[in-house]
Each structure stands twice: as C-alpha cells, then as structure tokens.
Design a protein around this motif. Structure first.
Motif, PDB file in Angstrom:
ATOM      1  N   ARG A  37      22.327  54.115  17.676  1.00  0.00           N
ATOM      2  CA  ARG A  37      22.781  52.711  17.816  1.00  0.00           C
ATOM      3  C   ARG A  37      23.625  52.571  19.078  1.00  0.00           C
ATOM      4  NH1 ARG A  37      24.780  49.049  19.104  1.00  0.00           N
ATOM      5  NH2 ARG A  37      25.710  47.175  18.155  1.00  0.00           N
ATOM      6  N   SER A  38      24.474  53.584  19.348  1.00  0.00           N
ATOM      7  CA  SER A  38      25.357  53.516  20.527  1.00  0.00           C
ATOM      8  C   SER A  38      24.610  53.770  21.825  1.00  0.00           C
ATOM      9  CB  SER A  38      26.474  54.556  20.393  1.00  0.00           C
ATOM     10  OG  SER A  38      27.060  54.473  19.110  1.00  0.00           O
ATOM     11  N   LEU A  39      23.377  54.279  21.722  1.00  0.00           N
ATOM     12  CA  LEU A  39      22.607  54.563  22.943  1.00  0.00           C
ATOM     13  C   LEU A  39      21.672  53.417  23.319  1.00  0.00           C
ATOM     14  CD1 LEU A  39      21.726  58.317  22.266  1.00  0.00           C
ATOM     15  CD2 LEU A  39      23.287  57.436  24.019  1.00  0.00           C
ATOM     16  N   LEU A  40      21.724  52.319  22.545  1.00  0.00           N
ATOM     17  CA  LEU A  40      20.844  51.188  22.833  1.00  0.00           C
ATOM     18  C   LEU A  40      21.311  50.452  24.077  1.00  0.00           C
ATOM     19  CD1 LEU A  40      20.052  49.315  19.475  1.00  0.00           C
ATOM     20  CD2 LEU A  40      18.608  50.890  20.772  1.00  0.00           C
ATOM     21  N   SER A  41      20.391  50.143  24.978  1.00  0.00           N
ATOM     22  CA  SER A  41      20.737  49.366  26.174  1.00  0.00           C
ATOM     23  C   SER A  41      20.823  47.884  25.792  1.00  0.00           C
ATOM     24  CB  SER A  41      19.635  49.526  27.230  1.00  0.00           C
ATOM     25  OG  SER A  41      18.479  48.830  26.778  1.00  0.00           O
ATOM     26  N   PRO A  42      21.451  47.046  26.633  1.00  0.00           N
ATOM     27  CA  PRO A  42      21.535  45.607  26.315  1.00  0.00           C
ATOM     28  C   PRO A  42      20.154  44.982  26.110  1.00  0.00           C
ATOM     29  CG  PRO A  42      22.948  46.170  28.152  1.00  0.00           C
ATOM     30  CD  PRO A  42      22.140  47.397  27.860  1.00  0.00           C
ATOM     31  N   GLU A  43      19.121  45.515  26.740  1.00  0.00           N
ATOM     32  CA  GLU A  43      17.767  44.946  26.604  1.00  0.00           C
ATOM     33  C   GLU A  43      16.878  45.821  25.728  1.00  0.00           C
ATOM     34  OE1 GLU A  43      17.005  43.638  31.062  1.00  0.00           O
ATOM     35  OE2 GLU A  43      15.612  42.814  29.553  1.00  0.00           O
ATOM     36  N   ALA A  44      17.516  46.570  24.828  1.00  0.00           N
ATOM     37  CA  ALA A  44      16.725  47.511  24.022  1.00  0.00           C
ATOM     38  C   ALA A  44      15.630  46.781  23.249  1.00  0.00           C
ATOM     39  CB  ALA A  44      17.626  48.275  23.069  1.00  0.00           C
ATOM     40  N   SER A  45      14.520  47.475  23.047  1.00  0.00           N
ATOM     41  CA  SER A  45      13.351  46.860  22.426  1.00  0.00           C
ATOM     42  C   SER A  45      13.084  47.376  21.014  1.00  0.00           C
ATOM     43  CB  SER A  45      12.125  47.139  23.300  1.00  0.00           C
ATOM     44  OG  SER A  45      10.947  46.743  22.662  1.00  0.00           O
ATOM     45  N   PHE A  46      13.343  48.698  20.791  1.00  0.00           N
ATOM     46  CA  PHE A  46      13.068  49.244  19.459  1.00  0.00           C
ATOM     47  C   PHE A  46      13.769  50.576  19.239  1.00  0.00           C
ATOM     48  CE2 PHE A  46      10.422  52.529  21.176  1.00  0.00           C
ATOM     49  CZ  PHE A  46       9.699  51.955  22.217  1.00  0.00           C
ATOM     50  N   ALA A  47      13.927  50.904  17.968  1.00  0.00           N
ATOM     51  CA  ALA A  47      14.392  52.231  17.543  1.00  0.00           C
ATOM     52  C   ALA A  47      13.581  52.573  16.299  1.00  0.00           C
ATOM     53  CB  ALA A  47      15.882  52.219  17.228  1.00  0.00           C
ATOM     54  N   ILE A  48      12.800  53.655  16.357  1.00  0.00           N
ATOM     55  CA  ILE A  48      11.872  53.989  15.283  1.00  0.00           C
ATOM     56  C   ILE A  48      12.243  55.316  14.641  1.00  0.00           C
ATOM     57  CG2 ILE A  48       9.465  54.414  14.681  1.00  0.00           C
ATOM     58  CD1 ILE A  48       8.638  52.787  17.139  1.00  0.00           C
ATOM     59  N   LEU A  49      12.474  55.282  13.338  1.00  0.00           N
ATOM     60  CA  LEU A  49      12.810  56.488  12.560  1.00  0.00           C
ATOM     61  C   LEU A  49      11.636  56.817  11.642  1.00  0.00           C
ATOM     62  CD1 LEU A  49      14.690  58.579  11.077  1.00  0.00           C
ATOM     63  CD2 LEU A  49      15.528  56.637   9.729  1.00  0.00           C
ATOM     64  N   THR A  50      11.174  58.065  11.655  1.00  0.00           N
ATOM     65  CA  THR A  50      10.145  58.519  10.724  1.00  0.00           C
ATOM     66  C   THR A  50      10.677  59.736   9.974  1.00  0.00           C
ATOM     67  OG1 THR A  50       8.525  57.886  12.395  1.00  0.00           O
ATOM     68  CG2 THR A  50       7.695  59.130  10.530  1.00  0.00           C
ATOM     69  N   ALA A  51      10.367  59.823   8.694  1.00  0.00           N
ATOM     70  CA  ALA A  51      10.862  60.972   7.917  1.00  0.00           C
ATOM     71  C   ALA A  51       9.753  61.493   7.000  1.00  0.00           C
ATOM     72  CB  ALA A  51      12.083  60.574   7.091  1.00  0.00           C
ATOM     73  N   TYR A  52       9.565  62.794   7.038  1.00  0.00           N
ATOM     74  CA  TYR A  52       8.511  63.444   6.255  1.00  0.00           C
ATOM     75  C   TYR A  52       9.075  64.215   5.085  1.00  0.00           C
ATOM     76  CZ  TYR A  52       5.073  62.600   9.911  1.00  0.00           C
ATOM     77  OH  TYR A  52       4.219  62.007  10.798  1.00  0.00           O
ATOM     78  N   SER A  53       8.313  64.252   4.045  1.00  0.00           N
ATOM     79  CA  SER A  53       8.496  65.155   2.890  1.00  0.00           C
ATOM     80  C   SER A  53       9.939  65.216   2.425  1.00  0.00           C
ATOM     81  CB  SER A  53       7.992  66.554   3.246  1.00  0.00           C
ATOM     82  OG  SER A  53       8.749  67.095   4.279  1.00  0.00           O
ATOM     83  N   ILE A  54      10.543  64.033   2.212  1.00  0.00           N
ATOM     84  CA  ILE A  54      11.894  64.025   1.637  1.00  0.00           C
ATOM     85  C   ILE A  54      11.870  63.244   0.326  1.00  0.00           C
ATOM     86  CG2 ILE A  54      13.137  64.247   3.829  1.00  0.00           C
ATOM     87  CD1 ILE A  54      13.597  61.216   3.724  1.00  0.00           C
ATOM     88  N   ARG A  55      12.744  63.663  -0.582  1.00  0.00           N
ATOM     89  CA  ARG A  55      12.803  62.967  -1.890  1.00  0.00           C
ATOM     90  C   ARG A  55      13.667  61.715  -1.715  1.00  0.00           C
ATOM     91  NH1 ARG A  55      11.598  64.869  -6.500  1.00  0.00           N
ATOM     92  NH2 ARG A  55      13.462  64.143  -7.555  1.00  0.00           N
ATOM     93  N   ALA A  56      13.096  60.710  -1.078  1.00  0.00           N
ATOM     94  CA  ALA A  56      13.830  59.455  -0.885  1.00  0.00           C
ATOM     95  C   ALA A  56      12.819  58.335  -0.712  1.00  0.00           C
ATOM     96  CB  ALA A  56      14.713  59.541   0.357  1.00  0.00           C
ATOM     97  N   SER A  57      13.280  57.099  -0.918  1.00  0.00           N
ATOM     98  CA  SER A  57      12.390  55.946  -0.724  1.00  0.00           C
ATOM     99  C   SER A  57      12.595  55.383   0.674  1.00  0.00           C
ATOM    100  CB  SER A  57      12.767  54.846  -1.736  1.00  0.00           C
ATOM    101  OG  SER A  57      12.409  53.582  -1.200  1.00  0.00           O
ATOM    102  N   PHE A  58      11.636  54.588   1.145  1.00  0.00           N
ATOM    103  CA  PHE A  58      11.835  53.942   2.458  1.00  0.00           C
ATOM    104  C   PHE A  58      13.025  52.995   2.402  1.00  0.00           C
ATOM    105  CE2 PHE A  58      10.059  50.208   0.670  1.00  0.00           C
ATOM    106  CZ  PHE A  58       8.927  50.571  -0.029  1.00  0.00           C
TER     107      PHE A  58
END
Ligand SMILES: C[S@@+](CC[C@H](N)C(=O)[O-])C[C@H]1O[C@@H](n2cnc3c(N)ncnc32)[C@H](O)[C@@H]1O
Length: 323
Positions: free
Chosen positions: A257-278
């Motif tokens: 979050r702190s590395l986002l530029s003023p014109e940031a477009s996206f930040a995408i998180l993907t997570a595999y094989s964890i016991r959690a919901s989206f």
C-alpha cells in the motif's frame, strides 16, 4: 498515494468502538476463468488427479480437490507423457515419471507470442502457473493504455518465480522490478527473457526476501504504478528469512500500500493452497487499500476443462483496481 482518510470513531451503547473506515467499492465473489488454449488446457480430472496439456505434453499431477470420477477414458490418461507421483499435499515432494520415453527438463511453450520454457521441477510445479493468464491479460491492457497516453509504467512483481508476468508487463512497455528469493528461479526467469527475445526490455531481476526488499523501498520512498504479489504459504528468503503467509501477509500488504504511486493502477494478490476464503484476502485488502478509492475485486482463479463444463479452482485472488 494521498489517502482520503476521514475516519470517524464513536462507541455504541455496548461500548464497542466503531471506526468508520473508508471502504473501496467491493466486487466479490468474482470467478476469473481460464479457458483452454493451444498453450495450456485442463483435459480432465478425477480420483485425486488432473490431466493437463502444457504445450505439446500431456501431464498428470495429483489434485486433492478432484473428488469426482474422470470424464475421459483410461486410454487417454495412459497416453500421458509425464506423471508426477508424490503425496497430494501441494508442497509434497515426489518424482517425475516418463512412461513413454525419457524427456528433457525443459520444453517450448508460449503465451500470446511470448515464448518461454516449461520445466519439470523437483516439486510438481512446471515453471508456469497458466491460470494466472487472466491477471496477465488484465495487466497488459492497463499498462498498454498508460503507454498509449505517453506515460511510463513501473511494475513490481513480488514472488515472481519464472517471470511470465514480468515478461508480459515488459513487452507491454513497463519498467519491471522482479523480486524472488530463489537464485534458481531468477536464473529460469532470465532464461525465459532470452527465449522470449525480450533481453532489451528494462527488467531488474532482484534475488531478495520480498518483505525486506519492500521495507527498503518504502524507506527510499520508491513507488510503483502496479504491484503483483503471489506468495507461497511458506517460504524462505536468501538469508534464511522466514515467510509464513498467515503471519506475514498483513504487513506485506501494508508495505505494498505504501509503495503505490499517485497514479497507481492496480495491486493484485494471489494465494495458493491455503485454508482460507477469498473473503480473508478481500478484507485484508479492504483494510489496507480501502482508503484508496477504486474497487477491490476478490474471488477465485479457475480452469475450465476442455470440451466439458467442469471447473477446477486453483487459487484465491484479491485485487485493488483504480478507477
Ligand atoms: C508460487 S511461486 C510464485 C508464482 C509466480 N507468481 C508465478 O506466477 O509464476 C512462489 C515464489 O515465491 C518465492 N519465495 C518464497 N519465499 C520467498 C521470500 N521470502 N521472498 C521472496 N520470494 C520468495 C519462491 O522462490 C517462488 O518462486
């Protein structure tokens, strides 16, 4: 990025503190579906296994979620060129068998016209996660739009592995910083850059612990217009730093979050094989990116089976997308 923070706090009759945080618009659940193509296809699944085509090779690997019966006949499965036998857990060790004839460690593959190498690795991974192609396409479009507007685009790809996302971004015109803790993975990524004929493209290959790298970038006040993070459940940095997703993800998302530029477009998180919901990914992204406006979209990446209506989920995702 400026935050439009105007958090008010009040306690209700029961004394519970209510901090009314700004929330970005929520789009959840979303299913990002990957259809079969000449590069990759899920051909069938069942009995705890999946049969896929990677380039020219049909490959069988364990798949704990495949609780149903296969749709294709045993003769199709028996024609597979490679079979990974090992325990069903994602991280489980095992070995590759080549029932038809011995195979090289690598073989040619391509996404769009980006050529790269499929690779038999000691774990069951094959040098690429084809289900990520929906992210690649999304990212490609957003970067290309910025470049058309005559702007630069800086992408940070954390836990970048063999670098497909980095190559897609670089080809679309981005300046890419690719971080992975494994010297081997960085070597494979560089090999893919050469195979793709993209050696002139501005990609910084950094072998480092992702958290340490981001902490340093925050101190340097460096920023990025796009961020990708695809952490494993458990990992190690080059100096033995321990990465444990359930413990370290909130801090990591905070750093991004702190590395986002003023014109940031996206930040995408993907997570595999964890016991959690989206929803767990969604609420973590909302807590950190909620005051950035835009939208937070979360759900699952799924593979649709070739010539069938069956779907196989591969991972969870949550992405912050600017307006
Ligand atoms: C699941 S792979 C990522 C897949 C990749 N995003 C892709 O789409 O190809 C996880 C990667 O995280 C790297 N890794 C593990 N622990 C790490 C750490 N502490 N810092 C940076 N990279 C790490 C591993 O070397 C591996 O390449």
């Amino acid at each position: 990025m400026q935050s439009n923070k105007n958090n008010e706090s009040a306690s209700d009759a029961k004394g519970r503190l209510h901090v009314s945080r700004n929330r970005a618009e929520s789009r959840c659940p979303i299913i990002l579906e990957n259809s079969p193509d000449e590069n990759h296809a899920l051909l069938d699944s069942g009995n705890g296994l999946k049969l896929e085509r990677y380039g020219d090779l049909n490959i069988i690997r364990p798949e704990a979620q495949a609780l149903w019966q296969p749709e294709l006949s045993p003769s199709v499965w028996n024609a597979a060129a490679a079979v990974f036998s090992g325990d069903v857990s994602e991280e489980g060790k095992g070995r590759w068998n080549f029932p038809k004839m011995p195979l090289e460690e690598t073989w040619p593959m391509a996404w769009d016209d980006i050529h790269y190498l499929g690779r038999f690795t000691s774990f069951r991974h094959l040098g690429v996660f084809p289900e990520q192609s929906t992210h690649w396409r999304f990212m490609q479009d957003r970067i290309a739009k910025r470049i058309e507007e005559g702007k630069q685009f800086r992408l940070l790809n954390l836990f970048g592995y063999t670098g497909l996302a980095s190559l897609v971004a670089a080809k679309a015109g981005a300046h890419v910083t690719h971080v992975d803790a494994s010297k081997k993975a960085i070597g494979w990524a560089r090999e893919n850059q050469e195979t793709a004929g993209l050696s002139e493209k501005p990609i910084r290959w950094i072998c480092d612990d992702a958290v340490r790298f981001c902490e340093r970038e925050v101190r340097r006040e460096n920023t990025y217009d796009g961020l990708l993070l695809d952490p494993p459940k458990y990992g190690r940095g080059p100096k033995g730093e321990i990465w444990q997703l359930f413990e370290d993800l909130p801090h990591m998302v905070d750093l991004t979050r702190s590395l986002l530029s003023p014109e940031a477009s996206f930040a995408i998180l993907t997570a595999y094989s964890i016991r959690a919901s989206f929803y767990a990914m969604h609420e973590t992204m909302q807590e950190k990116f909620g005051d950035c406006g835009g939208t937070i979209e979360s759900g699952e990446l799924v593979l649709r089976t070739e010539n069938s209506e069956r779907r196989l989920s591969t991972s969870l995702f949550s992405r912050w997308v600017s307006k």
